[in-house]
Design an enzyme around this catalytic site. Sequence first.
Site, short mmCIF file in Angstrom:
data_model
loop_
_atom_site.label_atom_id
_atom_site.label_comp_id
_atom_site.label_asym_id
_atom_site.label_seq_id
_atom_site.Cartn_x
_atom_site.Cartn_y
_atom_site.Cartn_z
N HIS A 206 4.87 -9.79 21.22
CA HIS A 206 3.69 -8.71 20.63
C HIS A 206 2.62 -9.41 19.93
O HIS A 206 1.82 -8.63 19.58
CB HIS A 206 4.14 -7.43 20.31
CG HIS A 206 4.73 -6.62 21.04
ND1 HIS A 206 4.29 -5.52 21.93
CD2 HIS A 206 6.03 -6.45 21.29
CE1 HIS A 206 4.96 -4.83 22.54
NE2 HIS A 206 6.33 -5.44 22.37
N LYS B 148 -6.98 1.57 13.63
CA LYS B 148 -5.96 0.72 13.75
C LYS B 148 -5.70 0.36 12.42
O LYS B 148 -6.23 0.58 11.51
CB LYS B 148 -6.58 -0.40 14.71
CG LYS B 148 -7.93 -1.16 14.04
CD LYS B 148 -8.45 -2.03 15.14
CE LYS B 148 -9.10 -1.66 16.26
NZ LYS B 148 -8.42 -1.84 17.55
N ARG B 149 -4.51 -0.35 12.43
CA ARG B 149 -4.10 -0.90 11.13
C ARG B 149 -5.11 -1.82 10.48
O ARG B 149 -5.91 -2.55 11.40
CB ARG B 149 -2.69 -1.83 11.35
CG ARG B 149 -1.51 -0.73 11.74
CD ARG B 149 -1.16 0.07 10.54
NE ARG B 149 -0.75 -0.73 9.32
CZ ARG B 149 0.49 -0.77 9.08
NH1 ARG B 149 1.60 0.06 9.25
NH2 ARG B 149 0.90 -1.56 8.04
N LYS C 280 -8.24 -8.13 12.90
CA LYS C 280 -9.05 -6.97 13.59
C LYS C 280 -10.49 -6.91 13.10
O LYS C 280 -11.13 -6.11 13.97
CB LYS C 280 -8.18 -5.70 13.42
CG LYS C 280 -6.92 -5.82 14.03
CD LYS C 280 -5.92 -4.64 13.77
CE LYS C 280 -4.53 -4.45 13.92
NZ LYS C 280 -4.26 -4.38 15.45
N THR D 11 -4.04 -0.95 22.30
CA THR D 11 -3.82 0.32 23.01
C THR D 11 -4.72 1.43 22.61
O THR D 11 -4.85 2.31 23.60
CB THR D 11 -2.12 0.77 22.93
OG1 THR D 11 -1.91 0.75 21.87
CG2 THR D 11 -1.30 -0.09 23.68
N LYS E 185 -6.71 4.25 24.86
CA LYS E 185 -6.89 5.87 24.47
C LYS E 185 -8.25 6.23 24.56
O LYS E 185 -8.67 7.50 24.94
CB LYS E 185 -6.00 6.15 23.08
CG LYS E 185 -4.54 6.13 23.38
CD LYS E 185 -3.77 5.71 22.28
CE LYS E 185 -2.42 5.17 22.28
NZ LYS E 185 -1.75 4.45 21.26
C1 26Q Z 1 8.74 -8.05 11.21
C2 26Q Z 1 9.76 -8.42 10.41
C3 26Q Z 1 9.96 -7.88 8.97
C4 26Q Z 1 8.98 -6.81 8.98
C5 26Q Z 1 8.32 -6.33 9.82
C6 26Q Z 1 7.83 -7.05 10.99
C7 26Q Z 1 7.04 -6.64 11.98
C8 26Q Z 1 6.91 -5.08 12.18
C9 26Q Z 1 5.90 -4.74 13.14
C10 26Q Z 1 6.36 -7.41 12.49
C11 26Q Z 1 5.26 -7.08 13.53
C12 26Q Z 1 5.18 -5.59 13.72
C13 26Q Z 1 4.18 -5.09 14.78
C14 26Q Z 1 3.52 -5.76 15.63
C15 26Q Z 1 2.65 -4.99 16.78
O1 26Q Z 1 2.36 -3.70 16.46
N1 26Q Z 1 1.98 -5.53 17.50
C16 26Q Z 1 1.02 -4.98 18.55
O2 26Q Z 1 1.80 -4.69 19.46
C17 26Q Z 1 0.92 -3.59 20.49
C18 26Q Z 1 1.86 -3.22 21.64
O3 26Q Z 1 2.18 -4.24 22.42
C19 26Q Z 1 -0.24 -4.50 20.93
O4 26Q Z 1 -1.05 -3.72 21.61
C20 26Q Z 1 -1.21 -4.93 19.65
O5 26Q Z 1 -2.17 -5.92 20.24
C21 26Q Z 1 0.16 -5.89 18.72
O6 26Q Z 1 -0.76 -6.06 17.72
#
Ligand code: 26Q
Length: 824
Positions: A366, A554-555, A560, A662, A666
């Site tokens: 991702h 978004k975050r 971004k 995503t 929406k």
């Molecule tokens: C990993 C290790 C330790 C702590 C946190 C994490 C961690 C947590 C969440 C690393 C990454 C995430 C989230 C990633 C994420 O949300 N990516 C998004 O995924 C969406 C669904 O595929 C995409 O649409 C987005 O583009 C992408 O940024």
Amino acid sequence: MEKKAANKYNDPSYFRGQVETYLTNILHTDLKNATPANMYQAIAQLINRELGEMRLAYNDKRKSVQKSTDKTKKVYYICMEFLMGQSLKNNLYNLGQQAMAEDLLREIHMDPQVLYDQEPDAGLGNGGLGRLAACFMDALTTQGYDATGYSLCYEYGLFRQKIVDGWQVEFPDNWLPGGRVWLNPREEDTFEVNFYGDYHEYWENGQLKYTLTDPQTVEAVPYDLFISGSGTTAVNKLRLWSARSSGSFDMNAFNSGDFTKAAQRTNSAEMITKVLYPADNIPEGKELRLKQQYLMVSASCQNIVRDQLHLYGTLDNFHKKTAIHINDTHPALVVPELMRIFMDDYGMGWEKAWEIVSNTVSYTNHTVLAEALEKWNSSLVQSMMPRIYGILQEIDRRFRIQAFSRFPGDSGKVDYMAVLQDREVRMANLSVIGSHKVNGVSKLHSQILKDDVFHDFYLATPEKFTNVTNGIAYRRWLCQANPELASLLDDCIGSAYRLDSSQLKLFAAYRSDVGVQEEVEKIKRNNKVRLSNFIGQQWGSAPDPDSIFIVQAKRLHEYKRQLLNVLRIISRYQAIKADPNIDMRPETYIFGAKAAPSYYHAKFIIQLINKLADEINSDPAVSDKLRVVFLENYSVSIAEKLMPATEVSEQISLAGKEASGTGNMKMMINGGITIGTLDGANVEIREAVGPDNIFIFGMTADEVRDCLHRGYDSSKIYSSDPVLKAAVDSLDRGFGGVSFSNIKEYLLKPTYSIADPYMCLMDFKDYCRAHDELAAAYEDRQRWNSMSIENIAYADRFSADRSIRNYADMIWDTRPVLPNPSMK
Ligand code: 26Q
């Protein structure tokens, strides 16, 4: 138009009777006196019970299908996050009972929305990744796939955000009091997970054996959340593990007289699932996070193996009947954990175990952000999970031999692809090596994985790599969130689109129908009024529904580029100040964004947005033309109010960085028009609607690469563009009494080797050009509404139903066990 499932719960008098019984027997009240909270509780527990009964009936069905054919598999979707949001309205909709329930509410003069908003969001996720997992559970169930989601039952979900003097402050999200009604404890399915311990390997009769003594054992107790589907009797489940100290582990310390130690251990075991890590796209290498991952992985794998043995009595056909999907690398320990179970618990040899495991597991990436690729310190892994580390060493050893034969003499390449290197465990390499398929989440992203991130793996095993473009649960994001638009669609194209998203395309035929254009405009305006009222109630000042609603939600992350949006808003502000009589349609810029609590730069950007909002909104010279709204605590339930009211969808990440997005889908399906870069799924949105129905600007991913290669000099761009320069310079004086010189410095002064690695200034001019074109298009109401219609129609391909069919066909090789009778 809702599909009816044939059962007693569909009978309004039964439904009402059951609600009344709960009100009197449990809550000691009645329909006349019930509060919205009482009614939420009463209806939710009833729906949960109904789903439980449906699940029981479905269990027999799915098991008998599974045993009778080799064409179906059980799919396990493992993910550290499921951002479910609220469940009641969704379940009522799916079961075809929404109208019945709302009739009952109207009878007692209760606004259904007030009741739905009693439910706290299950915020067990950060953003895109977790929401995708939630949308996928809906699509899996609606289409009748036999699927279970596995995750953790965090006691606290993603923090609640408050803005205090412009600054983000985090508060705990205590969701369980209201959310527990959907959680079904399954004490009897508790599994034990071992951490630490003394580990010794030794050889015996030519075999490597080991002993593990005195591990710390933690219990994983499951809580099941039923997942309904639309127009089906299939019910899947999301199993959430909660950590509990195991009795024996406490008693050892207790018996030896060390009560405090026993209490501490209990405490530390239960800490494991206390809270969701609030980092999005930035891995946090904390010990507790790794414990969370292994707890989820180990309990899930044990459970999966047990289910397999119950059903088939053998592990030989495991990979033929089971697909395990790891959502990003966070559950990658599935690979060594399954190896451990097969070898240690069932005496399987390495080769056979590896053959089964690697043909069972598949992996979705991702993110391509280098800093977000997960790595763990080897000594930490070794001490916390000594046996798993031993298996990782063997995976690494065998992989290196193979890789050397593929790339002879190229030890640099082999080191780069290996699992263990530089005293780190690389989770992405482990995931690729242990999977039979690897996919990205949009065409562009999947291409970047092949060209860049996993290039050497691609050369070695090209057949592993594929793409599945993300999709959304459009029944939630369109049919439920925007009922007026959904019923216009019913009138124009019939209601079949509610289960067959490809039918949505038929709506494009109405692009030039003036009556439909006007309807679409009217519905958008109603949704804007609703959002505006909500904003007014929550934060005291309602934006003008006749202004254009421009949304970036978004975050908060540098890549971004919320800053790019802010810089342009500042330049708008300056233009109005310079020419108070400027002829323009009023503009409302709406932001929603949470920052990871330790991500200071992101928090400063949030402060900048809020302080800029304070200044603009209180400046009488501009406030009727320009308004900035920061939606506090952006969440799934707020998104459901926001998406239907969005006119302009800001998707402006630096090309090559947003894997898919995503929120873009929406907004599109609700008739919002995208202004964006050629990044992630924006590329496919443009493909779907054509270049006339989207506003694209900025560098392409290839141009970004070239630009970084040549060297990016932001100060040159700054000095050569007076509009941009004035906006950037205003950061010194700042807004609302706060200077943002730190952000100006970030944009101009190289730290490490580059200033502003996401190159906001580079794309500024073209961004302004695209916005000017957009503003002109907006004034031509017919053109705009027809664009809106085409966006709605061609959002059909961004349905999660389609994504899931792609996964089933190309990755999991499975079919529905209960095809939805209303789907083609
Ligand atoms: C990993 C290790 C330790 C702590 C946190 C994490 C961690 C947590 C969440 C690393 C990454 C995430 C989230 C990633 C994420 O949300 N990516 C998004 O995924 C969406 C669904 O595929 C995409 O649409 C987005 O583009 C992408 O940024």
